[in-house]
Design a protein around this motif. Structure first.
Motif, PDB file in Angstrom:
ATOM      1  N   ARG A  77       2.756 -92.197 -13.116  1.00  0.00           N
ATOM      2  CA  ARG A  77       3.776 -91.198 -13.391  1.00  0.00           C
ATOM      3  C   ARG A  77       3.232 -90.146 -14.330  1.00  0.00           C
ATOM      4  O   ARG A  77       2.404 -90.449 -15.188  1.00  0.00           O
ATOM      5  CB  ARG A  77       4.994 -91.861 -14.024  1.00  0.00           C
ATOM      6  CG  ARG A  77       5.682 -92.751 -13.028  1.00  0.00           C
ATOM      7  CD  ARG A  77       6.700 -93.595 -13.693  1.00  0.00           C
ATOM      8  NE  ARG A  77       7.276 -94.516 -12.707  1.00  0.00           N
ATOM      9  CZ  ARG A  77       7.939 -95.606 -13.029  1.00  0.00           C
ATOM     10  NH1 ARG A  77       8.120 -95.934 -14.288  1.00  0.00           N
ATOM     11  NH2 ARG A  77       8.426 -96.378 -12.086  1.00  0.00           N
ATOM     12  N   THR A  79       3.338 -87.566 -17.453  1.00  0.00           N
ATOM     13  CA  THR A  79       3.995 -87.620 -18.761  1.00  0.00           C
ATOM     14  C   THR A  79       5.189 -86.697 -18.736  1.00  0.00           C
ATOM     15  O   THR A  79       5.158 -85.638 -18.122  1.00  0.00           O
ATOM     16  CB  THR A  79       3.047 -87.171 -19.876  1.00  0.00           C
ATOM     17  OG1 THR A  79       2.315 -86.057 -19.395  1.00  0.00           O
ATOM     18  CG2 THR A  79       2.135 -88.291 -20.287  1.00  0.00           C
ATOM     19  N   ALA A  86      11.211 -94.298 -22.886  1.00  0.00           N
ATOM     20  CA  ALA A  86      10.749 -94.366 -21.506  1.00  0.00           C
ATOM     21  C   ALA A  86       9.398 -93.680 -21.364  1.00  0.00           C
ATOM     22  O   ALA A  86       8.478 -94.203 -20.741  1.00  0.00           O
ATOM     23  CB  ALA A  86      11.771 -93.699 -20.585  1.00  0.00           C
ATOM     24  N   ALA A  89       6.650 -95.683 -22.778  1.00  0.00           N
ATOM     25  CA  ALA A  89       6.306 -96.799 -21.900  1.00  0.00           C
ATOM     26  C   ALA A  89       5.430 -96.317 -20.753  1.00  0.00           C
ATOM     27  O   ALA A  89       4.457 -96.962 -20.382  1.00  0.00           O
ATOM     28  CB  ALA A  89       7.572 -97.434 -21.355  1.00  0.00           C
TER      29      ALA A  89
ATOM     30  N   GLU B 136      13.139 -96.604 -15.197  1.00  0.00           N
ATOM     31  CA  GLU B 136      12.566 -95.658 -16.146  1.00  0.00           C
ATOM     32  C   GLU B 136      12.654 -94.227 -15.639  1.00  0.00           C
ATOM     33  O   GLU B 136      12.816 -93.298 -16.411  1.00  0.00           O
ATOM     34  CB  GLU B 136      11.104 -96.012 -16.407  1.00  0.00           C
ATOM     35  CG  GLU B 136      10.937 -96.911 -17.593  1.00  0.00           C
ATOM     36  CD  GLU B 136       9.505 -97.378 -17.728  1.00  0.00           C
ATOM     37  OE1 GLU B 136       8.616 -96.663 -17.255  1.00  0.00           O
ATOM     38  OE2 GLU B 136       9.310 -98.450 -18.295  1.00  0.00           O
ATOM     39  N   VAL B 137      12.505 -94.089 -14.358  1.00  0.00           N
ATOM     40  CA  VAL B 137      12.540 -92.751 -13.783  1.00  0.00           C
ATOM     41  C   VAL B 137      13.889 -92.553 -13.108  1.00  0.00           C
ATOM     42  O   VAL B 137      14.266 -93.316 -12.229  1.00  0.00           O
ATOM     43  CB  VAL B 137      11.410 -92.583 -12.750  1.00  0.00           C
ATOM     44  CG1 VAL B 137      11.493 -91.217 -12.110  1.00  0.00           C
ATOM     45  CG2 VAL B 137      10.064 -92.777 -13.405  1.00  0.00           C
ATOM     46  N   SER B 168      -0.211 -89.945  -7.363  1.00  0.00           N
ATOM     47  CA  SER B 168      -0.241 -90.187  -8.799  1.00  0.00           C
ATOM     48  C   SER B 168      -0.038 -88.886  -9.568  1.00  0.00           C
ATOM     49  O   SER B 168      -0.459 -87.822  -9.138  1.00  0.00           O
ATOM     50  CB  SER B 168      -1.586 -90.798  -9.192  1.00  0.00           C
ATOM     51  OG  SER B 168      -1.638 -92.120  -8.710  1.00  0.00           O
ATOM     52  N   TYR B 169       0.601 -89.033 -10.658  1.00  0.00           N
ATOM     53  CA  TYR B 169       0.909 -87.928 -11.585  1.00  0.00           C
ATOM     54  C   TYR B 169       1.877 -86.930 -10.996  1.00  0.00           C
ATOM     55  O   TYR B 169       2.049 -85.850 -11.525  1.00  0.00           O
ATOM     56  CB  TYR B 169      -0.369 -87.226 -12.064  1.00  0.00           C
ATOM     57  CG  TYR B 169      -1.363 -88.198 -12.614  1.00  0.00           C
ATOM     58  CD1 TYR B 169      -1.035 -88.958 -13.726  1.00  0.00           C
ATOM     59  CD2 TYR B 169      -2.591 -88.387 -12.013  1.00  0.00           C
ATOM     60  CE1 TYR B 169      -1.924 -89.886 -14.225  1.00  0.00           C
ATOM     61  CE2 TYR B 169      -3.483 -89.321 -12.494  1.00  0.00           C
ATOM     62  CZ  TYR B 169      -3.151 -90.074 -13.594  1.00  0.00           C
ATOM     63  OH  TYR B 169      -4.013 -91.000 -14.091  1.00  0.00           O
ATOM     64  N   LEU B 170       2.512 -87.301  -9.929  1.00  0.00           N
ATOM     65  CA  LEU B 170       3.602 -86.484  -9.440  1.00  0.00           C
ATOM     66  C   LEU B 170       4.893 -87.216  -9.757  1.00  0.00           C
ATOM     67  O   LEU B 170       4.919 -88.433  -9.867  1.00  0.00           O
ATOM     68  CB  LEU B 170       3.505 -86.276  -7.927  1.00  0.00           C
ATOM     69  CG  LEU B 170       2.283 -85.546  -7.412  1.00  0.00           C
ATOM     70  CD1 LEU B 170       2.335 -85.454  -5.898  1.00  0.00           C
ATOM     71  CD2 LEU B 170       2.180 -84.171  -8.015  1.00  0.00           C
ATOM     72  N   GLY B 171       5.953 -86.483  -9.882  1.00  0.00           N
ATOM     73  CA  GLY B 171       7.241 -87.106 -10.151  1.00  0.00           C
ATOM     74  C   GLY B 171       7.955 -86.427 -11.295  1.00  0.00           C
ATOM     75  O   GLY B 171       7.727 -85.249 -11.580  1.00  0.00           O
ATOM     76  N   LEU B 172       8.809 -87.195 -11.917  1.00  0.00           N
ATOM     77  CA  LEU B 172       9.662 -86.646 -12.964  1.00  0.00           C
ATOM     78  C   LEU B 172       8.820 -86.167 -14.148  1.00  0.00           C
ATOM     79  O   LEU B 172       8.014 -86.907 -14.687  1.00  0.00           O
ATOM     80  CB  LEU B 172      10.629 -87.734 -13.426  1.00  0.00           C
ATOM     81  CG  LEU B 172      11.730 -87.317 -14.384  1.00  0.00           C
ATOM     82  CD1 LEU B 172      12.703 -86.402 -13.678  1.00  0.00           C
ATOM     83  CD2 LEU B 172      12.449 -88.532 -14.904  1.00  0.00           C
ATOM     84  N   VAL B 173       9.004 -84.917 -14.526  1.00  0.00           N
ATOM     85  CA  VAL B 173       8.283 -84.432 -15.695  1.00  0.00           C
ATOM     86  C   VAL B 173       9.213 -84.059 -16.846  1.00  0.00           C
ATOM     87  O   VAL B 173       8.801 -84.019 -17.989  1.00  0.00           O
ATOM     88  CB  VAL B 173       7.378 -83.231 -15.364  1.00  0.00           C
ATOM     89  CG1 VAL B 173       6.163 -83.686 -14.600  1.00  0.00           C
ATOM     90  CG2 VAL B 173       8.126 -82.165 -14.619  1.00  0.00           C
TER      91      VAL B 173
END
Lengths: 780, 180
Positions: A77, A79, A86, A89, B136-137, B168-173
């Motif tokens: 994920r 940062t 969260a 973590a 978490e997300v 990887s490293y994509l998603g909620l920012v």
């Protein structure tokens, strides 16, 4: 771990042709995957670099394999900006990953590099991706230039300790074998597989998974032989989401959605309920004449407790941002709508709310639907204010505060600067959680009369200027009103969520079609529908095959169209109401102040019963559906009775055919479990007639044990799915005056009336009337 | 990605606009007409940066109407989505099939199939959001997400795209409350 979930993704692969699979092979036995550049489940294009492999050296054998798996299965994920538990973590997880991944790459800062590079090199598409792949692997290999020449996907470079890229042989979805299965696959050198994309959903003509456009797909299809076509099943259904974006969902995907939905509902012990608004829950009009019922001074307003106003922009699609908030200068852009809530709507919503997941499906615009939903929820929360009232109250309190501050300066100044503050209005409205007596229900500032209308509290005599108490009471009033508003908003979210379908969302609603598939692609086996029109549901093309074409689905609970007497004749906002076949019409309620409409209470009872039956059956292990349950419930009502319809079925539709849609009354009677027949004989228990004096009516009167009833009785039975008391609907001889005579008497007297004046009426008369009746009302 | 490009546009002017303020009028109209437009091959016109006045050539009078057509060259800031480009977007709406996010004027749809495995079944009806298995997300309307463009179409003068947050490293920012 996450790889276990992968098979679900394609969803029910077994029922259709399985997707084509292409293995990804290692170049040799002693090669291992060093790094995947894409994660499992992503779509790849032919020629894209998907992984790097290197020769296995004895020292780092175990480690590298583990690394490869770790890289592939764990989604890292990014940062987050927001610092919190969260985020911390997540960073922890990431750093852990990074430690495992390689020695050189440090923390998340490095992670930005691929994205940035990618961004810069995006023009080069595939080539750029290969480059990124190289950039990522560079800490270990640092021999980038070697690979600029296009290496074949399985070729082996002679140099040792170098990683070579593996390129995707075909376009599709990459599945990387997890560590456990890798043991088996190792022999075959297979490290993963590329499946062709099944294109589960299209948005804007683009597959949501692989991004291929439908147009290009079709081109391919025409090029390929028909046996090889990917998307050969045309069983797609359309789903409409907020904002009017339509998605095309494949049959397989829609079934998955249906399964997930019903699983969720089952867990919550819920069913889903689709509600219509106009003439079902409310009667709304934009006719300016309706305003008089809001005016507390006018005599008509006495009983109009449930009239609300909503303001909608005049033009559809007007930007809500520019016209947000009621601006008097822009008042011409708004049109006032007057909404009369149906009696018992509050009890109805409160009653079904826990058992059903409510969805609004209306022919109105989205804004209209949202506003009505809000109005309903305010009503549920016990608030009696419209958003406009609240705005006004806020404004008044603000002004009052200002004036109070001013008055502190010039104490005995009697001048009243703000003359339109109804002191205590807000408090009264806010505190009162009960349905209030109608007299003080609604008032409009726009009438221009000074609003000291607080007659019932007797505080009209309060001094004109601001006192501290007054200000405080207003403030507390505002506070409680705001609380209620908040509560209503929460309720709105809880009750309706985002489940509102409106005309602006759905292309075909303008054409009087409602289809459950729009909301529930699987067809809605767990949903009931409450609507005053059945024709719109019957018009839907994609009804389930079980119903006869042209007939509404069994899910539909038809309700009596709601017309509030004073609004009758005013323009409907959205669409015409359903047809009231009972013939009673709104005239039966002569006094608007006393409303006898109990439809929503009936419906509530039906829905409660339905819910109870559904879950009782399913707890016994029987798998049932809502349409079936409703069908059974209906069948029980008139079970065993034999019915003759008179003057209700047009001649040209009297010939029974199993393929054609049945005439409405026949369908109602049969759905309710009665057997219909054409002629009156000694077995007949009910004769339902449109008018007195037809042959059937007359012969029924000669038949002992047969009741002659008005059509309204059948309708009420159907609306309420219960056996209604026949007494008010008995059709008595001659005059048509309703008397509550016992049936036996009625029947005994029948023998004497054969020679009455209507004796001349014959069958053709009967049929003419029926045909007219049909044409006028039901022909859809 | 953003880039600057010189483009050309035709402005039709009625004779009433002729006068000393002709060129400023042309520039104003150009901005009105062009900004926010989606040009099929170039992307969204975000802003007209410069309209060199010397580049405004003398117009041509239309026979029928008397209007004058000016062909204007201008430099504009364009936003064009590229396939495989990584962008930050703001989530506008979540539904059972995925979520919609906006990168300025560009609408991007991210399907549930394009989410990480631990979010695939994470649709939460009560909150109207997508939640990962470890909670978490939480992606809901208003969040900032980083996504990769997977596909792009031009339809009726509008450009829309398909995205993924699977890599990887994509998603909620950033979460809902944050100002983007």
């Amino acid at each position: 771990m996450p790889t276990n979930t992968q098979p679900n993704e394609g969803g029910g692969d077994d029922e259709c042709r399985p997707p084509l699979k292409t293995d990804i092979l290692l170049p040799g036995e002693d090669w291992v995957v060093e790094k995947w550049t894409v994660s499992s489940g992503s779509s790849v294009r032919a020629g894209e670099t998907i992984a790097f492999v290197c020769k296995r050296s004895n020292t780092d054998h175990g480690k590298t394999t583990a690394t490869a798996v770790a890289v592939t299965t764990k989604h890292k994920r990014p940062t987050r900006k927001k610092k919190g538990a969260a985020a911390a973590a997540t960073t922890a997880v990431e750093s852990k990953d990074n430690k495992r991944t390689s020695s050189s790459t440090s923390s998340t800062k490095k992670s930005a590099v691929p994205s940035l590079k990618n961004l810069l090199a995006a023009k080069n598409r595939t080539e750029s991706l290969a480059e990124i792949g190289r950039a990522e692997s560079s800490p270990i290999t640092s021999t980038e230039k070697e690979f600029l020449s296009d290496t074949a996907s399985t070729s082996i470079t002679s140099k040792e300790k170098q990683s070579i890229p593996i390129r995707a042989p075909v376009t599709g979805l990459l599945r990387i074998y997890s560590s456990s299965t890798e043991e088996h696959q190792q022999k075959k050198l297979s490290i993963g597989v590329i499946e062709e994309c099944l294109h589960p959903t299209f948005v804007d003509g683009m597959c949501v998974v692989c991004g291929t456009t439908r147009a290009s797909l079709k081109e391919n299809e025409s090029k390929l032989s028909t046996g090889n076509v990917i998307n050969s099943d045309n069983k797609t259904s359309q789903i409409t989401v907020e904002g009017g974006i339509t998605m095309t969902v494949s049959h397989r995907e829609s079934q998955n959605i249906g399964l997930v939905d019903s699983g969720r509902l089952f867990e919550k012990k819920c069913l889903s309920l689709v509600l219509d608004l106009d003439h079902t829950l409310v009667h709304a009009t934009s006719d300016a004449r309706a305003r008089q019922y809001l005016d507390p001074a006018s005599p008509q307003a006495v009983a109009c407790g449930d009239i609300r106003t909503i303001s909608l922009p005049m033009f559809e699609g007007a930007d809500p941002a520019t016209i947000a908030g009621f601006d008097p200068q822009r008042a011409h852009m708004w049109s006032q709508h007057y909404v009369k809530l149906r009696p018992h709507v509050k009890q109805f919503l409160l009653g079904v709310q826990g058992m059903y997941e409510l969805t609004v499906y209306t022919a109105g615009t989205r804004q209209y639907a949202e506003e009505i939903a809000m109005v309903l929820c305010r009503n549920m929360a016990g608030s009696n204010m419209d958003s406009e009232d609240l705005d006004r109250l806020r404004y008044q309190v603000k002004m009052a505060e200002a004036e109070y501050a001013k008055n502190q300066g010039l104490k005995d100044d009697k001048k009243r600067t703000i003359d339109q503050i109804p002191p205590g209005e807000g408090e009264k409205k806010g505190h009162d959680n009960e349905i209030k007596e109608p007299s003080k229900k609604r008032k409009k500032v726009s009438f221009g009369f000074s609003e000291s209308v607080n007659d019932d509290e007797g505080d009209g005599n309060k001094s004109d200027h601001m006192t501290k108490e007054k200000l405080e009471s207003m403030q507390s009033g505002l506070r409680s009103a705001e609380d209620l508003e908040l509560k209503a908003r929460e309720l709105r979210q809880q009750v309706f969520g985002s489940r509102i379908v409106s005309r602006t969302d759905v292309g075909d609603l303008g054409r009087d079609v409602k289809s459950l598939k729009r909301i529930f692609p699987c067809g809605g086996t767990m949903s009931a529908v409450v609507d005053d029109r059945e024709d719109v549901w019957a018009n839907a093309k994609d009804n389930s095959d079980k119903t006869i074409k042209g007939e509404p689905p069994d899910n539909l609970l038809l309700v009596k169209p709601y017309h509030w007497k004073p609004f009758v004749g005013f323009a409907d906002i959205n669409n015409a109401s359903g047809v009231d076949l009972s013939g009673s019409g709104p005239d039966s309620e002569s006094d608007p102040k006393v409303e006898t409409d109990k439809q929503l209470l009936w419906t509530k009872r039906i829905l409660e019963d339905l819910h109870e039956r559904y879950y009782r059956q399913s707890s016994e292990g029987k798998r049932t559906t809502v349409p079936e349950t409703l069908k059974i419930m209906r069948q029980e009502i008139l079970m065993g009775s034999k019915m003759v319809l008179s003057g209700l079925v047009p001649l040209h539709r009297q010939s029974a055919s199993f393929l054609k849609a049945r005439p409405p009354f026949v369908r109602y009677a049969q759905n309710l479990g009665a057997k219909t027949q054409d002629t009156v004989d000694y077995n007949v228990t009910h004769v339902v007639a449109a008018k007195d004096g037809t042959d059937k009516v007359l012969s029924a009167r000669r038949t002992p044990g047969c009741m002659v009833l008005k059509s309204a009785w059948l309708m009420e039975c159907y609306w309420s799915i219960s056996l209604r008391d026949v007494n008010p609907f008995l059709m008595h001889q001659g005059t048509g005056v309703t008397q509550n005579r016992p049936i036996q008497n009625n029947i005994l007297k029948q023998s004497n009336i054969e020679n009455s004046s209507e004796g001349s009426s014959n069958d053709s008369d009967d049929d003419d009337f029926a045909a007219d009746f049909e044409d006028e009302l039901m022909d859809t | 990605m953003f880039y600057v490009k010189t483009l050309e546009h035709e402005i039709v002017l009625q004779p009433s606009h002729f006068g000393p303020k002709l060129k400023p009028t042309i520039i104003r109209l150009l901005k009105e007409e062009v900004e926010g437009l989606a040009l099929a091959e170039y992307g969204f016109v975000v802003n007209v940066i410069e309209v060199p006045e010397d580049q405004i050539k003398s117009g041509i009078i239309e026979y029928d109407t008397g209007d004058v057509v000016f062909s204007v060259k201008y430099t504009a800031l364009l936003l064009r989505p590229f396939v495989n480009e990584v962008l930050d977007a703001v989530v506008s709406q979540c539904n059972t099939l995925g979520f919609f996010a906006y990168v300025g004027p560009l609408r991007v749809f991210v399907s549930k199939h394009s989410m990480p495995e631990d979010m695939l079944n994470g649709w939460n009806t009560d909150k109207d959001s997508w939640v990962s298995d470890d909670k978490e997300v939480i992606i809901s309307s208003g969040c900032g997400v980083r996504l990769r463009i997977k596909g792009r179409t031009v339809e009726q003068g509008n450009i829309t795209a398909i995205g993924t947050i699977k890599d990887s490293y994509l998603g909620l920012v950033s979460e809902e409350d944050d100002e983007e």
